[in-house]
Design a protein around this motif. Structure first.
Motif, PDB file in Angstrom:
ATOM      1  N   GLU A  60      55.461  28.349  82.668  1.00  0.00           N
ATOM      2  CA  GLU A  60      55.564  29.693  82.116  1.00  0.00           C
ATOM      3  C   GLU A  60      54.250  30.456  82.295  1.00  0.00           C
ATOM      4  OE1 GLU A  60      58.546  29.168  82.256  1.00  0.00           O
ATOM      5  OE2 GLU A  60      59.328  29.968  80.382  1.00  0.00           O
ATOM      6  N   CYS A  61      53.129  29.740  82.207  1.00  0.00           N
ATOM      7  CA  CYS A  61      51.825  30.391  82.388  1.00  0.00           C
ATOM      8  C   CYS A  61      51.720  31.005  83.779  1.00  0.00           C
ATOM      9  CB  CYS A  61      50.698  29.377  82.154  1.00  0.00           C
ATOM     10  SG  CYS A  61      49.062  30.026  82.548  1.00  0.00           S
ATOM     11  N   ILE A  62      52.042  30.218  84.813  1.00  0.00           N
ATOM     12  CA  ILE A  62      51.873  30.797  86.161  1.00  0.00           C
ATOM     13  C   ILE A  62      52.928  31.867  86.447  1.00  0.00           C
ATOM     14  CG2 ILE A  62      50.713  28.730  87.097  1.00  0.00           C
ATOM     15  CD1 ILE A  62      53.342  28.344  88.794  1.00  0.00           C
ATOM     16  N   MET A  63      54.033  31.852  85.691  1.00  0.00           N
ATOM     17  CA  MET A  63      55.055  32.881  85.862  1.00  0.00           C
ATOM     18  C   MET A  63      54.814  34.087  84.940  1.00  0.00           C
ATOM     19  SD  MET A  63      56.747  31.425  88.216  1.00  0.00           S
ATOM     20  CE  MET A  63      58.303  32.287  88.436  1.00  0.00           C
ATOM     21  N   GLY A  64      53.764  34.017  84.123  1.00  0.00           N
ATOM     22  CA  GLY A  64      53.424  35.150  83.265  1.00  0.00           C
ATOM     23  C   GLY A  64      54.324  35.334  82.057  1.00  0.00           C
ATOM     24  N   VAL A  65      54.971  34.257  81.607  1.00  0.00           N
ATOM     25  CA  VAL A  65      55.872  34.353  80.453  1.00  0.00           C
ATOM     26  C   VAL A  65      55.146  33.863  79.186  1.00  0.00           C
ATOM     27  CG1 VAL A  65      58.031  33.507  79.440  1.00  0.00           C
ATOM     28  CG2 VAL A  65      57.898  33.932  81.906  1.00  0.00           C
ATOM     29  N   PRO A  66      55.050  34.687  78.148  1.00  0.00           N
ATOM     30  CA  PRO A  66      54.404  34.230  76.900  1.00  0.00           C
ATOM     31  C   PRO A  66      55.138  33.019  76.337  1.00  0.00           C
ATOM     32  CG  PRO A  66      54.791  36.599  76.843  1.00  0.00           C
ATOM     33  CD  PRO A  66      55.509  36.077  78.059  1.00  0.00           C
ATOM     34  N   GLN A  67      54.375  32.013  75.900  1.00  0.00           N
ATOM     35  CA  GLN A  67      55.022  30.807  75.364  1.00  0.00           C
ATOM     36  C   GLN A  67      54.519  30.424  73.987  1.00  0.00           C
ATOM     37  OE1 GLN A  67      52.304  30.790  77.135  1.00  0.00           O
ATOM     38  NE2 GLN A  67      52.224  29.291  78.771  1.00  0.00           N
ATOM     39  N   ASN A  68      53.665  31.238  73.374  1.00  0.00           N
ATOM     40  CA  ASN A  68      53.422  30.945  71.951  1.00  0.00           C
ATOM     41  C   ASN A  68      54.640  31.488  71.204  1.00  0.00           C
ATOM     42  OD1 ASN A  68      52.910  33.716  72.146  1.00  0.00           O
ATOM     43  ND2 ASN A  68      51.427  33.694  70.478  1.00  0.00           N
ATOM     44  N   VAL A  69      54.898  30.975  70.033  1.00  0.00           N
ATOM     45  CA  VAL A  69      56.033  31.447  69.250  1.00  0.00           C
ATOM     46  C   VAL A  69      55.430  32.037  67.971  1.00  0.00           C
ATOM     47  CG1 VAL A  69      58.185  30.783  68.115  1.00  0.00           C
ATOM     48  CG2 VAL A  69      57.508  29.644  70.237  1.00  0.00           C
ATOM     49  N   PRO A  70      55.240  33.378  67.940  1.00  0.00           N
ATOM     50  CA  PRO A  70      54.535  33.979  66.808  1.00  0.00           C
ATOM     51  C   PRO A  70      55.139  33.627  65.445  1.00  0.00           C
ATOM     52  CG  PRO A  70      54.675  35.547  68.596  1.00  0.00           C
ATOM     53  CD  PRO A  70      55.513  34.360  69.002  1.00  0.00           C
ATOM     54  N   SER A  71      56.462  33.449  65.384  1.00  0.00           N
ATOM     55  CA  SER A  71      57.060  33.100  64.081  1.00  0.00           C
ATOM     56  C   SER A  71      56.633  31.696  63.653  1.00  0.00           C
ATOM     57  CB  SER A  71      58.592  33.187  64.153  1.00  0.00           C
ATOM     58  OG  SER A  71      59.091  32.265  65.107  1.00  0.00           O
ATOM     59  N   ALA A  72      56.168  30.889  64.598  1.00  0.00           N
ATOM     60  CA  ALA A  72      55.721  29.528  64.278  1.00  0.00           C
ATOM     61  C   ALA A  72      54.211  29.452  64.073  1.00  0.00           C
ATOM     62  CB  ALA A  72      56.121  28.568  65.405  1.00  0.00           C
ATOM     63  N   THR A  73      53.451  30.153  64.906  1.00  0.00           N
ATOM     64  CA  THR A  73      51.985  30.022  64.822  1.00  0.00           C
ATOM     65  C   THR A  73      51.365  31.071  63.900  1.00  0.00           C
ATOM     66  OG1 THR A  73      51.544  31.520  66.671  1.00  0.00           O
ATOM     67  CG2 THR A  73      51.878  29.184  67.215  1.00  0.00           C
TER      68      THR A  73
END
Ligand SMILES: Nc1ncnc2c1ncn2[C@@H]1O[C@H](COP(=O)(O)OP(=O)(O)O)[C@@H](O)[C@H]1O
Ligand SMILES: [Mg+2]
Length: 377
Positions: free
Chosen positions: A351-364
Motif C-alpha cells: 500500500e505504501c508504494i501504491m500511495g494508499v493510506p494504511q493507518n486506521v485513524p479510528s484505531a490509532t
C-alpha cells in the motif's frame, strides 16, 4: 519494471514481535491496492532469536548497544527471508518488494511528552541481502499526526480477513494482546491493545525453570497451579486497563515491573504465579470486550492468532469467560495464524508504494489517514 507498475507483486513481510522470540517472514502475492487488494500467502518461516540476542534487545541501554543491534537484527530478518525463499525453492532475486516492521525496542505513544516508537533492523542491510526495495518505519507517520503509531494490523484484518455483512473480532495474543473489530467499513474499525498477552507468562516461565523454558509451553507449568485471586485483582488494577481506547502499550507496562510484583507475592508457589498470569490475560481481555467493544458492537465470533493461541489454558479461559461468544483459532478462516503479522507488513509495504493510506485513524487516534513507511529503493 518498477514494482508499482506490475499487476501482481511478490512481497516479503518481516517482523519480530514484542516477545523477541523469533524473526517471522511471510511471502505473499499481492494484486491491486486499497479496497480491492488481493493477497495470497505463498509461505511463511520463522527463525528463533537466540537467547543472547533477546537479552540484548530487552536490556540495551547504551547508544552503542542500540547501534550494533540495528545491524544484528537486520541480519536475523534477512536470514528469515532468505530461509523462506530457499524453503520454497524460489530464486533469491525474485522479490519485488520487502516490508519490514523491525524489532520494537521502545514504544512511547501519546500521552508521552514526545510520542515516539523505535524499531531496529537496518533497511539498507535488508535491501542488499534481499535484492529488493524495502519499506520500513511504519509507525512514525501515524505518530506525527497524533496517533498511537499502533495498532497497525487492523488494516490487514479489514483488507484481507473481513467477512461480508458480519462483524469479526481478531484477537492477537503475542507479548501483549490486541484486538481489531472489523465489519464492512474501514472507518468503523475498532482496535486497541487489550493489555497483557504472554509477556508476564514468558518471564515467569523463565524464572521458574531457571532459563530452561522461555515460555509456558502448552500450558505445562500453569496447569499445575491455580490463580491467586488477591494478586489477580491487584494486577487488574493496572490503570492502562481502565483507560478507554484509542490506546497502545508494550514492554514498558506489562514486562519486568509486573514480574517483580507477582514474584514478590508468589515466589513460594511458582505454579500459582503462572496460573495467575494466565488468569490475568484472560480476565483483562474479557473485560476489554465488555467495557470497550460490547457497548458499540457485538462481534459474531473471535479469531485468535499469535503464540497465545497455542496455549490451551488461555484458549480455554477465553472460551469459558466470553461464552456464548464463539472463540476460534484464526486458522479456521484458512489463514495460518503464525503468518498473519509478517503478512501484514507485506500488505502495508504494498500500500505504501501504491500511495494508499494504511493507518486506521479510528484505531490509532490519528488526526488523519496517512501513508505509512519509508523506502530504501
Ligand atoms: N506452544 C505454545 N504454548 C504456549 N505458549 C506459546 C506456544 N508457542 C508460542 N507461545 C507463546 O507465544 C509467544 C510468541 O508469540 P508471538 O505471537 O510471536 O508474539 P510476539 O508478537 O510478541 O512476538 C511466545 O513468547 C510464547 O509465550
Ligand atoms: Mg514473535
Amino acid at each position: 519494471m518498477h514494482a508499482a507498475q506490475k499487476p501482481e507483486r511478490l512481497v516479503l513481510g518481516l517482523l519480530s514481535g514484542t516477545s523477541v522470540d523469533a524473526a517471522e517472514a511471510a511471502l505473499c502475492r499481492i494484486r491491486g491496492a486499497g479496497d480491492s487488494v488481493k493477497l495470497t500467502l505463498v509461505g511463511h518461516h520463522s527463525v528463533p532469536i537466540s537467547r543472547e540476542l533477546r537479552r540484548s534487545v530487552r536490556e540495551a541501554a547504551r547508544p552503542e548497544e542500540l547501534c550494533g543491534l540495528q545491524i544484528a537484527l537486520a541480519e536475523c530478518f534477512a536470514q528469515a527471508g532468505l530461509g523462506l525463499l530457499a524453503k520454497l525453492n524460489i530464486p533469491d532475486d525474485s522479490l519485488d518488494l520487502v516490508g519490514s516492521h523491525g524489532q520494537t525496542v521502545a514504544h512511547l505513544p501519546p500521552p508521552a511528552p514526545f510520542p515516539s516508537s523505535l524499531q531496529l533492523g537496518e533497511a539498507n542491510v535488508l535491501s542488499q541481502r534481499l535484492g529488493a526495495p524495502v519499506v520500513f518505519d511504519f509507525r512514525a507517520a501515524d505518530l506525527a499526526v497524533g496517533g498511537q503509531g499502533a495498532p497497525l494490523v487492523p488494516y490487514f484484518d479489514w483488507a484481507i480477513l473481513r467477512g461480508a455483512g458480519e462483524t469479526r473480532a481478531f484477537q492477537n495474543l503475542g507479548g501483549i494482546g490486541n484486538v481489531s473489530v472489523v465489519g464492512d467499513r474501514l472507518e468503523d474499525v475498532l482496535a486497541f491493545d487489550t493489555g497483557p498477552g504472554n509477556m508476564l507468562l514468558d518471564a515467569l516461565a523463565e524464572r521458574v525453570t531457571e532459563g530452561a523454558l522461555p515460555c509456558d509451553r502448552d500450558g505445562q507449568l500453569s496447569q499445575r497451579g491455580s490463580a491467586d485471586p488477591v494478586v489477580l485483582e491487584s494486577l487488574l488494577e493496572t490503570p492502562y486497563l481502565k483507560r478507554p481506547p484509542p490506546k497502545s502499550t508494550g514492554r514498558e507496562l506489562f514486562g519486568p515491573t509486573l514480574l517483580e510484583r507477582v514474584w514478590a507475592a508468589l515466589s513460594s508457589r511458582p505454579y500459582d504465579a503462572l496460573a495467575t498470569a494466565v488468569a490475568f490475560t484472560v480476565e483483562a481481555t474479557a473485560r476489554a470486550y465488555e467495557s470497550y467493544i460490547y457497548p458499540r458492537v457485538r462481534p459474531a465470533a473471535m479469531y485468535v492468532s499469535g503464540g497465545g493461541s497455542r496455549h490451551p489454558g488461555l484458549m480455554a479461559g477465553l472460551r469459558r469467560r466470553l461464552a456464548p461468544l464463539a472463540v476460534h483459532p484464526l486458522d479456521v478462516l484458512g489463514f495460518p495464524e503464525a503468518a498473519k503479522e509478517a503478512a501484514c507488513f507485506a500488505l502495508l509495504a504494498n500500500e505504501c508504494i501504491m500511495g494508499v493510506p494504511q493507518n486506521v485513524p479510528s484505531a490509532t487516534g490519528a488526526r488523519a489517514a496517512v501513508v505509512l513507511g519509508k523506502i530504501v529503493p
